[in-house]
Design a protein around this motif. Structure first.
Motif, PDB file in Angstrom:
ATOM      1  N   ALA A 189      -9.552   4.988  43.527  1.00  0.00           N
ATOM      2  CA  ALA A 189     -11.016   4.960  43.477  1.00  0.00           C
ATOM      3  C   ALA A 189     -11.592   6.002  44.419  1.00  0.00           C
ATOM      4  CB  ALA A 189     -11.528   3.569  43.845  1.00  0.00           C
ATOM      5  N   LEU A 190     -11.030   6.093  45.617  1.00  0.00           N
ATOM      6  CA  LEU A 190     -11.517   7.071  46.577  1.00  0.00           C
ATOM      7  C   LEU A 190     -11.278   8.490  46.076  1.00  0.00           C
ATOM      8  CD1 LEU A 190     -12.784   7.663  49.309  1.00  0.00           C
ATOM      9  CD2 LEU A 190     -10.491   7.604  50.285  1.00  0.00           C
ATOM     10  N   GLN A 191     -10.115   8.766  45.529  1.00  0.00           N
ATOM     11  CA  GLN A 191      -9.836  10.105  45.004  1.00  0.00           C
ATOM     12  C   GLN A 191     -10.829  10.487  43.921  1.00  0.00           C
ATOM     13  OE1 GLN A 191      -5.782  10.039  43.672  1.00  0.00           O
ATOM     14  NE2 GLN A 191      -5.012  10.853  45.602  1.00  0.00           N
ATOM     15  N   ARG A 192     -11.133   9.558  43.037  1.00  0.00           N
ATOM     16  CA  ARG A 192     -12.063   9.853  41.938  1.00  0.00           C
ATOM     17  C   ARG A 192     -13.471  10.089  42.449  1.00  0.00           C
ATOM     18  NH1 ARG A 192      -9.782  10.518  36.779  1.00  0.00           N
ATOM     19  NH2 ARG A 192      -7.853   9.364  36.806  1.00  0.00           N
ATOM     20  N   LEU A 211     -18.673  -2.747  46.655  1.00  0.00           N
ATOM     21  CA  LEU A 211     -18.551  -1.295  46.508  1.00  0.00           C
ATOM     22  C   LEU A 211     -18.484  -0.901  45.034  1.00  0.00           C
ATOM     23  CD1 LEU A 211     -16.041  -0.510  49.391  1.00  0.00           C
ATOM     24  CD2 LEU A 211     -18.491   0.010  49.326  1.00  0.00           C
ATOM     25  N   ALA A 212     -17.784  -1.699  44.237  1.00  0.00           N
ATOM     26  CA  ALA A 212     -17.709  -1.420  42.798  1.00  0.00           C
ATOM     27  C   ALA A 212     -19.102  -1.480  42.173  1.00  0.00           C
ATOM     28  CB  ALA A 212     -16.772  -2.409  42.112  1.00  0.00           C
ATOM     29  N   ASP A 213     -19.881  -2.501  42.524  1.00  0.00           N
ATOM     30  CA  ASP A 213     -21.235  -2.629  41.982  1.00  0.00           C
ATOM     31  C   ASP A 213     -22.111  -1.451  42.389  1.00  0.00           C
ATOM     32  OD1 ASP A 213     -20.526  -5.038  40.807  1.00  0.00           O
ATOM     33  OD2 ASP A 213     -21.433  -6.274  42.385  1.00  0.00           O
ATOM     34  N   ALA A 237     -17.080   6.086  36.925  1.00  0.00           N
ATOM     35  CA  ALA A 237     -16.724   4.914  36.124  1.00  0.00           C
ATOM     36  C   ALA A 237     -15.241   4.573  36.289  1.00  0.00           C
ATOM     37  CB  ALA A 237     -17.062   5.154  34.649  1.00  0.00           C
ATOM     38  N   VAL A 238     -14.385   5.583  36.366  1.00  0.00           N
ATOM     39  CA  VAL A 238     -12.958   5.342  36.594  1.00  0.00           C
ATOM     40  C   VAL A 238     -12.752   4.759  37.990  1.00  0.00           C
ATOM     41  CG1 VAL A 238     -10.697   6.442  36.813  1.00  0.00           C
ATOM     42  CG2 VAL A 238     -12.207   7.087  34.943  1.00  0.00           C
ATOM     43  N   ALA A 239     -13.490   5.293  38.978  1.00  0.00           N
ATOM     44  CA  ALA A 239     -13.400   4.755  40.340  1.00  0.00           C
ATOM     45  C   ALA A 239     -13.813   3.291  40.361  1.00  0.00           C
ATOM     46  CB  ALA A 239     -14.283   5.568  41.286  1.00  0.00           C
ATOM     47  N   VAL A 240     -14.873   2.960  39.638  1.00  0.00           N
ATOM     48  CA  VAL A 240     -15.332   1.569  39.559  1.00  0.00           C
ATOM     49  C   VAL A 240     -14.248   0.689  38.932  1.00  0.00           C
ATOM     50  CG1 VAL A 240     -17.003   0.037  38.418  1.00  0.00           C
ATOM     51  CG2 VAL A 240     -17.784   2.115  39.569  1.00  0.00           C
ATOM     52  N   ALA A 241     -13.595   1.175  37.888  1.00  0.00           N
ATOM     53  CA  ALA A 241     -12.519   0.402  37.248  1.00  0.00           C
ATOM     54  C   ALA A 241     -11.383   0.125  38.236  1.00  0.00           C
ATOM     55  CB  ALA A 241     -11.996   1.141  36.020  1.00  0.00           C
ATOM     56  N   HIS A 242     -11.040   1.121  39.055  1.00  0.00           N
ATOM     57  CA  HIS A 242      -9.994   0.908  40.069  1.00  0.00           C
ATOM     58  C   HIS A 242     -10.453  -0.103  41.118  1.00  0.00           C
ATOM     59  CE1 HIS A 242      -6.773   3.587  38.947  1.00  0.00           C
ATOM     60  NE2 HIS A 242      -7.649   4.539  38.668  1.00  0.00           N
ATOM     61  N   LEU A 243     -11.713  -0.029  41.516  1.00  0.00           N
ATOM     62  CA  LEU A 243     -12.221  -1.001  42.497  1.00  0.00           C
ATOM     63  C   LEU A 243     -12.211  -2.418  41.924  1.00  0.00           C
ATOM     64  CD1 LEU A 243     -15.157   0.991  44.085  1.00  0.00           C
ATOM     65  CD2 LEU A 243     -13.086   0.201  45.233  1.00  0.00           C
TER      66      LEU A 243
END
Length: 117
Positions: free
Chosen positions: A92-95, A41-43, A65-71
């Protein structure tokens, strides 16, 4: 059995968050494999953040990008700290989920477009 109850609740919450994040990835134009992992999911969200079809929306790109960092943080933690992993997944979901709809993808030059004159 307090630990067993907590593990079951956290596992259910994790599954729901993964499902919601998968829906967000689909909304941003990617296909999600069956039973995706957090790293997948991050990718996929990382690819959506770098996609040229939404260039003017740098705010959306930053949030993704912030969501990806959390993932990625949740992936590194794995099952080590389930409550912390859930926090990263929910962040990540919130972002990603609260962003406006992505811009329509433009058709590739080789794809025919239907235009009426």
């Amino acid at each position: 059995m307090i630990n067993g109850d907590l593990s079951a609740r956290l596992s259910g919450a994790r599954g729901r968050l993964i499902s919601q994040l998968s829906n967000t990835v689909v909304r941003w134009g990617d296909q999600v494999p069956e039973d995706p992992g957090v790293a997948e999911l991050a990718d996929l969200l990382d690819g959506a953040a770098e996609s040229p079809h939404d260039a003017p929306r740098s705010g959306a790109r930053t949030e993704l990008a912030v969501a990806v960092a959390h993932l990625r943080a949740a992936d590194r933690l794995g099952g080590l700290l389930p409550a912390v992993t859930l926090w990263h997944l929910s962040q990540a979901l919130q972002r990603a989920a609260t962003l406006p709809e992505p811009a329509e993808r433009t058709a590739a030059p080789s794809e025919p477009t239907s235009q009426t004159c």
